[in-house]
Enzyme design. Structure first.
Site, mmCIF file in Angstrom:
data_model
loop_
_atom_site.group_PDB
_atom_site.id
_atom_site.type_symbol
_atom_site.label_atom_id
_atom_site.label_comp_id
_atom_site.label_asym_id
_atom_site.label_seq_id
_atom_site.Cartn_x
_atom_site.Cartn_y
_atom_site.Cartn_z
ATOM 1 N N THR A 42 -31.213 -3.745 6.738
ATOM 2 C CA THR A 42 -31.384 -3.082 5.440
ATOM 3 C C THR A 42 -31.357 -4.082 4.293
ATOM 4 O O THR A 42 -32.268 -4.121 3.458
ATOM 5 C CB THR A 42 -30.277 -2.025 5.245
ATOM 6 N N VAL A 43 -30.315 -4.913 4.217
ATOM 7 C CA VAL A 43 -30.181 -5.848 3.096
ATOM 8 C C VAL A 43 -31.199 -6.982 3.213
ATOM 9 O O VAL A 43 -31.812 -7.376 2.221
ATOM 10 C CB VAL A 43 -28.742 -6.404 3.017
ATOM 11 N N VAL A 55 -18.800 -7.607 -2.095
ATOM 12 C CA VAL A 55 -17.946 -6.588 -2.715
ATOM 13 C C VAL A 55 -18.772 -5.771 -3.700
ATOM 14 O O VAL A 55 -19.423 -6.318 -4.585
ATOM 15 C CB VAL A 55 -16.749 -7.223 -3.456
ATOM 16 N N LYS A 75 -12.273 -6.064 0.897
ATOM 17 C CA LYS A 75 -12.831 -6.311 -0.439
ATOM 18 C C LYS A 75 -11.724 -6.605 -1.452
ATOM 19 O O LYS A 75 -11.879 -7.489 -2.308
ATOM 20 C CB LYS A 75 -13.661 -5.107 -0.881
ATOM 21 N N LYS A 109 -32.870 -10.020 15.740
ATOM 22 C CA LYS A 109 -32.503 -9.697 17.115
ATOM 23 C C LYS A 109 -33.730 -9.521 17.992
ATOM 24 O O LYS A 109 -33.741 -9.924 19.150
ATOM 25 C CB LYS A 109 -31.641 -8.428 17.136
ATOM 26 N N GLU A 158 -21.436 -12.786 -3.832
ATOM 27 C CA GLU A 158 -21.355 -11.649 -4.745
ATOM 28 C C GLU A 158 -21.547 -10.315 -4.040
ATOM 29 O O GLU A 158 -20.854 -9.333 -4.319
ATOM 30 C CB GLU A 158 -22.413 -11.798 -5.850
ATOM 31 N N VAL A 214 -36.135 -20.637 -12.209
ATOM 32 C CA VAL A 214 -35.606 -21.813 -11.513
ATOM 33 C C VAL A 214 -36.549 -23.017 -11.537
ATOM 34 O O VAL A 214 -36.166 -24.107 -11.126
ATOM 35 C CB VAL A 214 -35.245 -21.472 -10.055
#
Length: 428
Positions: free
Chosen positions: A13-14, A132, A205, A45, A129, A33
């Site tokens: 997902t992330v 949490v 957290k 996987k 970052e 940048v």
């Protein structure tokens, strides 16, 4: 402009959100940048698995070591989860001179000190970052925004699953088991929800936040933890009747050089901003000596909110790379760990007792509180048509944890008390 090459560990997902943001916002990122950012190689996987984001198969590998040991890769983004094996991957990546961005709260709570020490040794960045509160930039705020202040309290709703469950129980009067099943069907809770509902996720957290806020090496074992699986719809109804909402709160309090960290169900006054944080949202309340009270609110999980925090860390790494200052912003805990004793941890408390319905019971109960120096803010005795015993609802003034435990221990041997039904911390 030579591109900065990124290796990605995990395309769930992330990870999918990271690819979407990096490739979809390339122009904006490059302007910030000064060079393109390219996701060069991704460890997954299953290379053959169908995915919701289009990725050139040549960029995929089934072996994370292919990413870790690739000399062309500058930054490793870790969103695969896991602890021990993942720690080995990241330590080797740092040994190879690669900078790290991770969303792994379990890893940072358990082994953060070791990873940060290796980063400092190798002059590499490690940013986390997204570990949490998802899309809320609370870690950077504690490190940079409050760098000139002294944090004396961090209190927050840092687990969306439990907040969703408690919100639904409060708004609909549903039982814990009913709402947990619904949360699992919607994907808000895992098939094994233990980490969330027993407070372990929130505890990890809070260990991270307390380490940063108090500049001391807080470990998971330093956090007192109690989950929500025992909360009944009756408890929540009583809370609402008295002007409170039930929330699973992480609380880190500092008193002088000592501090105490806990995760526990808490009755929060409906006048407090945290009481109105509902559903899967998170909020973190920070009290500094100079700035006073502040609160940060937003999505605590999800593909794009969490990926936004990951990519923000990536941008910070690349900016440091351009400036040649990687590894210089890491804050190592430098204060001794002095945990507050139970005699010095104070809070208000809610107690629900089932007692014999006869004269003199209330007097016996209030005498126990007086014996151990716990003063009472309110006492309500009422009949319950579903319970042959009388119910006594007590809210105390602020009392030490040690004295409250003495009261509860004494209640266990008091014949007129049939059951200590519920005990909760009260805030506000």
């Amino acid at each position: 402009m030579k591109p900065v090459k990124v290796g990605l560990l995990g395309l769930g997902t992330v990870g999918t959100g990271v690819v979407r943001i990096v490739e979809g916002n390339q122009e904006d990122l490059s302007s910030q940048v000064g060079s393109p950012i390219v996701v060069e190689k991704i460890a997954v996987k299953s290379v053959e698995k169908a995915r919701s984001v289009e990725v050139d198969p040549s960029r995929l590998t089934g072996d994370p070591w292919d990413v870790i040991n690739d000399p062309e890769i500058d930054v490793i983004i870790e969103v695969m989860g896991g602890v021990e094996q993942t720690k080995a991957y990241l330590l080797q990546a740092l040994e190879n001179g690669k900078h790290i961005v991770t969303a792994n709260k379990d890893l940072m709570a358990l082994h953060g000190a070791e990873i940060l020490a290796k980063a400092q040794e190798k002059q590499c960045d490690v940013f986390y970052e997204a570990s949490v509160a998802g899309g809320i930039p609370i870690i950077r705020t504690l490190i940079e925004g409050f760098s000139s202040d002294r944090i004396i309290r961090i209190m927050g709703i840092v687990n969306g699953t439990t907040n969703y469950i408690l919100t639904k129980m409060s708004q609909e009067g549903a039982s814990y088991d009913e709402v947990l099943k619904e949360a699992q069907e919607l994907g808000y809770a895992e098939s094994d929800p233990t980490s969330d509902v027993e407070g372990l996720d929130a505890a990890r957290k809070m260990a991270i936040l307390a380490t940063l806020g108090f500049r001391s090496n807080v470990e998971l074992g330093d956090v007192s933890v109690k989950g929500i699986s025992h909360i009944s719809s009756e408890d929540i109804a009583f809370a609402k009747k008295l002007g409170y909402e039930m929330k699973l709160l992480g609380i880190a309090d500092r008193n002088g050089d000592q501090f105490n960290i806990s995760v526990q169900p808490t009755m929060v006054s409906q006048n407090h901003p945290l009481a109105s944080v509902n559903g899967v949202f998170n909020a973190v309340y920070v009290h500094g000596e100079a700035v006073g009270e502040t609160m940060f609110y937003g999505a605590g999980a999800g593909e794009l909110p969490t990926a936004t925090s990951v990519v923000a860390d990536l941008v910070a790494v690349v900016k440091n790379l351009k400036l040649g200052v990687n590894g210089l912003k890491a804050i190592s805990p430098y204060k001794p760990k002095l945990l507050t004793s139970e005699e010095e941890v104070f809070s208000k408390n809610f107690i629900l007792l089932h007692v014999d319905d006869k004269a003199g019971v209330l007097a016996q109960i209030t005498q126990v509180f007086a014996e151990f120096g716990v003063s009472l803010a309110s006492v309500v005795q009422q009949p319950n048509e579903h319970n042959p015993d009388a119910e006594i609802i007590i809210i105390t003034h602020s009392a030490s944890k040690a004295n409250m435990q003495k009261v509860l221990d004494h209640f266990e041997s008091l014949e007129v008390i049939r059951k200590i039904k519920s005990v909760y911390r009260v805030e506000g």
